[in-house]
Design an enzyme around this catalytic site. Structure first.
Site, PDB file in Angstrom:
ATOM      1  N   ASN A  25       0.873  -1.169   0.000  1.00  0.00           N
ATOM      2  CA  ASN A  25       0.000   0.000   0.000  1.00  0.00           C
ATOM      3  C   ASN A  25       0.913   1.222   0.000  1.00  0.00           C
ATOM      4  OD1 ASN A  25      -1.780   2.048   0.569  1.00  0.00           O
ATOM      5  ND2 ASN A  25      -2.623   1.105   2.422  1.00  0.00           N
ATOM      6  N   ARG A 104      -2.615  -1.973  -3.327  1.00  0.00           N
ATOM      7  CA  ARG A 104      -3.797  -1.146  -3.133  1.00  0.00           C
ATOM      8  C   ARG A 104      -3.710   0.021  -4.112  1.00  0.00           C
ATOM      9  NH1 ARG A 104      -5.817   1.753   2.428  1.00  0.00           N
ATOM     10  NH2 ARG A 104      -7.771   2.489   1.575  1.00  0.00           N
ATOM     11  N   HIS A 192     -12.433   3.327   0.046  1.00  0.00           N
ATOM     12  CA  HIS A 192     -12.358   2.336   1.143  1.00  0.00           C
ATOM     13  C   HIS A 192     -13.000   1.007   0.743  1.00  0.00           C
ATOM     14  CE1 HIS A 192     -11.845   5.677   4.344  1.00  0.00           C
ATOM     15  NE2 HIS A 192     -10.683   5.079   4.151  1.00  0.00           N
ATOM     16  N   ARG A 252      -8.888  15.992   6.426  1.00  0.00           N
ATOM     17  CA  ARG A 252      -9.713  16.290   5.238  1.00  0.00           C
ATOM     18  C   ARG A 252     -11.089  16.795   5.671  1.00  0.00           C
ATOM     19  NH1 ARG A 252      -9.141  10.689   2.311  1.00  0.00           N
ATOM     20  NH2 ARG A 252      -7.547  10.137   3.832  1.00  0.00           N
ATOM     21  N   GLU A 391      -7.661  -4.711   5.210  1.00  0.00           N
ATOM     22  CA  GLU A 391      -7.466  -4.432   3.784  1.00  0.00           C
ATOM     23  C   GLU A 391      -6.300  -5.251   3.216  1.00  0.00           C
ATOM     24  OE1 GLU A 391      -7.520  -0.642   5.376  1.00  0.00           O
ATOM     25  OE2 GLU A 391      -8.794   0.225   3.814  1.00  0.00           O
TER      26      GLU A 391
END
Ligand code: ADP
Length: 411
Positions: A25, A104, A192, A252, A391
């Site tokens: 990732n 990813r 996600h 964010r 993940e």
């Protein structure tokens, strides 16, 4: 086998118990990784290179959580970071052959609805999608390129954060803009997706009766989003065209009236780089708290007016999204928390579930304090659960599948 087999140019002749799968990732300044054996959910090693550049650091630990001493070298770029990671793994697992590398990738555009084996055509398509995710996609691609160089001839599998949402209904895919923007790909992609895919699979295993119904998953981490999953399929997500929309995150902004950006442009005369910096790096929990912190733990401990208003806003947005998602699905059977905040913060879970009795949501405070799997009270109509997300495992599964290794393969 020799000590350099981890650079495996091929897996021919290797027994499955010598075979490993690397999940990567690659972020803007970090490289997270996990090495999995041919079977099972426990990684042989996990780690993270941070602040890639002159100040880069590398931490790596084995399956028992014990630190593995990193190989020497400066982490000046994604390439050098990956080389050092490989050298470290080589030393720790001399007999392991990497059979496939899973990556990813934030954006799969409108076409990729599943993982894909990377070839030149795929690389080309992914680079055209960089304009949709300029802060993430180029780094994901450097990770792929670095792994291609490090593991020549080894399958590289791109796993997309957008793929899980691609079947969303049209009404959730569009913005009310001139239709040409939709044609150009300005759509609500949602992100996600690897996390939601994992949770969907896990829920189907541990609570199939709930997964067959109406589930809202709240992935609350440094990045945060929610997804409405109806009979196992994403029907609405809080993130949209970019990973900025929806819930406020560490830094964010989350949902924002576009008029605010026009104000920044017209009145403050900010340029796009300055606005991008504000929206991605100075907003969210950090902005709301007046610069106190982007980290929920710090905010919970702070107990100041600034931390209170920040947590209030975070909870309010989650509740609002939850109501909207339940409305979209005609009700809700389960609410699932995951991500660093969702899995660990009893305060946020309790606050989110407060005053939601009308939705059948009522948590058991004892179970919530213990972070049990099911935290709703026994007679509540809606089940509230904590399901730690993985993940990395979703990526490793895709890499295994790409070389024809089913989950149940004998080692
Ligand atoms: P990322 O999106 O970067 O993967 P994580 O899922 O690791 O982020 O989530 C990080 C967030 O989880 C941080 O805001 C951190 O403060 C929060 N967090 C982790 N543990 C706890 C805890 N025990 N209580 C409250 N917040 C926590």
């Amino acid at each position: 086998m020799t000590a350099d087999t981890i650079t495996a140019e091929a897996t021919a002749g290797a027994a499955w118990h010598d075979v490993g799968f690397l999940a990567l990732n690659a972020g803007s300044s970090s490289l997270k990784f996990a090495v999995f054996p041919a079977q099972g959910e426990t990684a042989l090693a996990t780690g993270q290179a941070d602040r890639i550049g002159p100040e880069g650091t590398l931490k790596i630990k084995d399956a028992a959580g014990q630190p593995i001493e990193p190989a020497q070298g400066a982490l000046t770029s994604h390439d050098t970071a990956l080389a050092i990671v490989i050298a470290t793994l080589k030393r720790a697992f001399p007999d392991l052959r990497i059979a496939a590398v899973g990556h990813r990738v934030v954006h799969g555009g409108i076409h990729y609805t599943a993982p894909v084996v990377v070839d030149e055509n795929v690389l080309q398509t992914l680079s055209t999608l960089s304009s949709f995710a300029p802060l993430h996609q180029p780094h994901n691609m450097s990770g792929i390129r670095a792994a291609m160089e490090a593991f020549p001839g080894v399958a590289q599998i791109a796993c997309f954060d957008t793929a899980f949402h691609r079947g969303q209904p049209l009404v959730n895919d569009m913005f009310a803009l001139p239709h040409r923007y939709y044609e150009q790909g300005v759509r609500r992609y949602g992100f996600h997706g690897l996390s939601y895919e994992y949770i969907t699979g896990e829920m189907a295993r541990i609570a199939p009766h709930l997964m067959a119904g109406r589930v809202v998953v709240a992935h609350l981490g440094n990045g945060a989003s929610m997804c409405a999953i109806y009979r196992g399929r994403s029907v609405a997500s809080s993130m949209g065209f970019s990973a900025l929309d929806g819930l406020p995150m560490g830094t964010r902004c989350g949902q924002l009236d576009p008029g605010v950006m026009l104000y920044m442009l017209d009145q403050e005369k900010l340029n796009t780089a300055q606005i991008r910096q504000i929206l991605y790096n100075e907003s969210g929990l950090l902005g709301l708290s007046g610069g106190l912190s982007n980290d929920m733990r710090t905010l919970e401990e702070a107990d100041t007016p600034e931390s209170h208003r920040t947590i209030d806003y975070f909870v309010f947005r989650i509740q609002r999204e939850l109501g909207a998602m339940a409305a979209v699905m005609g009700g809700i059977d389960a609410l699932v928390f995951c991500g660093g905040i969702g899995e660990n913060s009893r305060v946020i879970r309790r606050r989110v579930c407060e005053r939601l009795g009308w939705m059948g949501i009522e948590i058991d405070h004892g179970r919530n304090a213990e972070s049990a799997t099911v935290i709703s009270s026994e007679f509540a109509r809606t089940t509230v659960m904590i399901v730690p997300t993985r993940e990395d495992l979703v990526i490793a599964r895709a890499a295994r599948a790409a070389v024809g290794l089913p989950e149940t393969a004998a080692t």
